[in-house]
Design an enzyme around this catalytic site. Sequence first.
Site, mmCIF file in Angstrom:
data_model
loop_
_atom_site.group_PDB
_atom_site.id
_atom_site.type_symbol
_atom_site.label_atom_id
_atom_site.label_comp_id
_atom_site.label_asym_id
_atom_site.label_seq_id
_atom_site.Cartn_x
_atom_site.Cartn_y
_atom_site.Cartn_z
ATOM 1 N N GLN A 35 0.825 -1.210 0.000
ATOM 2 C CA GLN A 35 0.000 0.000 0.000
ATOM 3 C C GLN A 35 0.859 1.261 0.000
ATOM 4 O OE1 GLN A 35 -2.335 -0.910 3.451
ATOM 5 N NE2 GLN A 35 -0.526 -1.396 4.648
ATOM 6 N N ASP A 141 0.855 -12.848 6.580
ATOM 7 C CA ASP A 141 -0.534 -12.853 6.130
ATOM 8 C C ASP A 141 -1.432 -13.363 7.274
ATOM 9 O OD1 ASP A 141 -2.978 -13.410 5.024
ATOM 10 O OD2 ASP A 141 -2.175 -14.418 3.245
ATOM 11 N N ASP A 160 -8.408 -5.692 13.209
ATOM 12 C CA ASP A 160 -8.177 -4.241 13.130
ATOM 13 C C ASP A 160 -7.686 -3.935 11.718
ATOM 14 O OD1 ASP A 160 -7.509 -1.631 13.447
ATOM 15 O OD2 ASP A 160 -6.015 -1.947 15.017
HETATM 16 N N1 PUT Z 1 -11.563 4.366 7.212
HETATM 17 C C1 PUT Z 1 -10.407 3.808 7.870
HETATM 18 C C2 PUT Z 1 -10.740 2.680 8.753
HETATM 19 C C3 PUT Z 1 -9.521 2.053 9.325
HETATM 20 C C4 PUT Z 1 -9.804 1.265 10.530
HETATM 21 N N2 PUT Z 1 -8.616 0.655 11.044
#
Ligand code: PUT
Length: 286
Positions: A35, A141, A160
């Site tokens: 990313q 992963d 999360d």
């Molecule tokens: N929009 C971002 C959300 C991220 C949650 N960790």
Amino acid sequence: ELRDDQWFTEVFDSHGSAFSLKISEKLLDVQSPYQHLEVYATETYGNLMVLDGCVMLTDRDNFLYHEMIAHPALFTHQDPKRVVIIGGGDCGTLKEVLRHPGVEKVTQIDIDEEVTKASQRFFPSLVASNNDPRAELLFADGVKWVDDAPDESIDVLIIDSTDPVGPAEGLFKTDFLKRCHRILKSGGVMVQQSESPLYHSGSIIRELRHDMQEAGFDSVATLPFPQPVYPSGWWSVTLAGKSIDVNTFREQDAASHGLPLEYYSVDAHRGALVLPPFMRKAFAAE
Ligand code: PUT
């Protein structure tokens, strides 16, 4: 080069809205294998972390999200000892989990080490507990980690993740949720970040709740809370229980924990379990 009057803006195209922060400096701009990661210094929210153009956290308000993804789940489980975090590379959730003295081991599995490195450089308060001997940080992963984990070995599983588009989309689907259900012990609790109550109650959140039940969980609860820098300024986590009702929690312990928290409290938890009518309506046809 940034000009004095520059702003960082995240546009929420499908909701015709946007969120902006005035920035004073760009501190980091890296393309990891996974990313695009940026960190900015802002004028009023401290440092800001952005992944693929989406706000992940700021110094000023990340406590809301990190406390609410960790403490409701940990005060719902009767005696959490073994905790796993999938994602969470900024380490803010890990820090909150480690505040619980009864927790014996927390494994955090994030695919992107660059996120943790950025946190170490620019968000030192979030990584303050990383050297706790109970903490294990893996860069791998998370889905594969779950697949390799033994049956019924985890007390609390925290997802999360980034938003459910692209690579994170699968984390919200029945197939992955079933795999999570398998590795939770009886009495185990899973919690998933679950997007905006205002924008997503009738879509992402509702589908996630449905898929959690499809995956075999016996109870679900969505807890909304304020999050000024996320789309609509309002966010949610959704809990799912394996042979436990996640609509109740250890209220006595939550009232007397003595932890230096800034948002979570026994009353905040009770209040978050009382859904506004529009959310109840959106979930009614689950
Ligand atoms: N929009 C971002 C959300 C991220 C949650 N960790």
